[in-house]
Motif scaffolding. Structure first.
Motif, PDB file in Angstrom:
ATOM      1  N   CYS A 294       0.808  -1.242   0.015  1.00  0.00           N
ATOM      2  CA  CYS A 294      -0.069   0.016   0.005  1.00  0.00           C
ATOM      3  C   CYS A 294       0.768   1.269  -0.243  1.00  0.00           C
TER       4      CYS A 294
ATOM      5  N   CYS B 269       0.236   3.049   3.956  1.00  0.00           N
ATOM      6  CA  CYS B 269       0.740   2.145   5.161  1.00  0.00           C
ATOM      7  C   CYS B 269       1.853   1.111   4.779  1.00  0.00           C
TER       8      CYS B 269
ATOM      9  N   CYS C   1      -4.261  -0.392   0.131  1.00  0.00           N
ATOM     10  CA  CYS C   1      -4.955  -1.343   1.006  1.00  0.00           C
ATOM     11  C   CYS C   1      -6.392  -0.853   1.044  1.00  0.00           C
TER      12      CYS C   1
ATOM     13  N   CYS D 198      -6.871   2.233   3.496  1.00  0.00           N
ATOM     14  CA  CYS D 198      -6.408   3.398   3.050  1.00  0.00           C
ATOM     15  C   CYS D 198      -7.221   4.086   1.942  1.00  0.00           C
TER      16      CYS D 198
HETATM   17 ZN   LIG Z   1      -2.990   0.954   3.591  1.00  0.00          ZN
END
Ligand SMILES: [Zn+2]
Length: 141
Positions: free
Chosen positions: A20, A23, A55, A58
């Motif tokens: 991601c 993150c 992800c 997010c």
């Molecule tokens: Zn993420």
């Protein structure tokens, strides 16, 4: 906007090292559109420069409480820039640099690859594209 092809999805994941962009998570990955996906509009497929690995958590937050941060980091691109690009026949969305938060690097996306640039280059490009609004986002984020 039409969905990306399976091949483009794999290319985006590979370019982003299967993490991601915000993150660094390696689970529940999805390919997100940097520009807002228009309502019932074009059948054009997004290019890989218009797509990022995020992800699910997010990706959803970019539309919500992380919205300003998403613009600031090039994870999202406002609709007006997309529209302006269409009028000018250019992919302005793809010109916006992307911050890979976990790796702490800025990149520009070119075809299926990402090219590392310095933070100074990234900020200069962002200010070229967005003008004073970019620094307003920096203060707000
Ligand atoms: Zn993420």
């Amino acid at each position: 906007m039409a969905d990306p092809t399976a091949a483009d999805r794999q290319a985006v994941y590979a370019r982003d090292v299967f993490r991601c962009v915000r993150c660094g998570g390696e689970q529940l990955l999805t390919v997100q559109h940097r520009a807002a996906v228009g309502m019932g509009g074009t059948k054009l497929r997004p290019t890989t420069t218009e797509l990022l690995t995020a992800c699910l958590i997010c990706n959803e937050a970019f539309e919500g409480f992380l919205q300003t941060g998403a613009l600031l980091n090039g994870w999202k691109v406002p609709r007006w820039l997309q529209e302006k690009g269409k009028r000018e026949g250019m992919n302005l969305v793809g010109d916006v640099p992307v911050y890979y938060a976990v790796e702490r690097i800025w990149c520009v996306l070119i075809m299926g690859a990402r090219m590392h640039i310095t933070e100074q280059q990234a900020l200069a490009t962002m200010r070229d594209i967005y003008g004073p609004q970019y620094d307003e986002w920096r203060l707000a984020a």
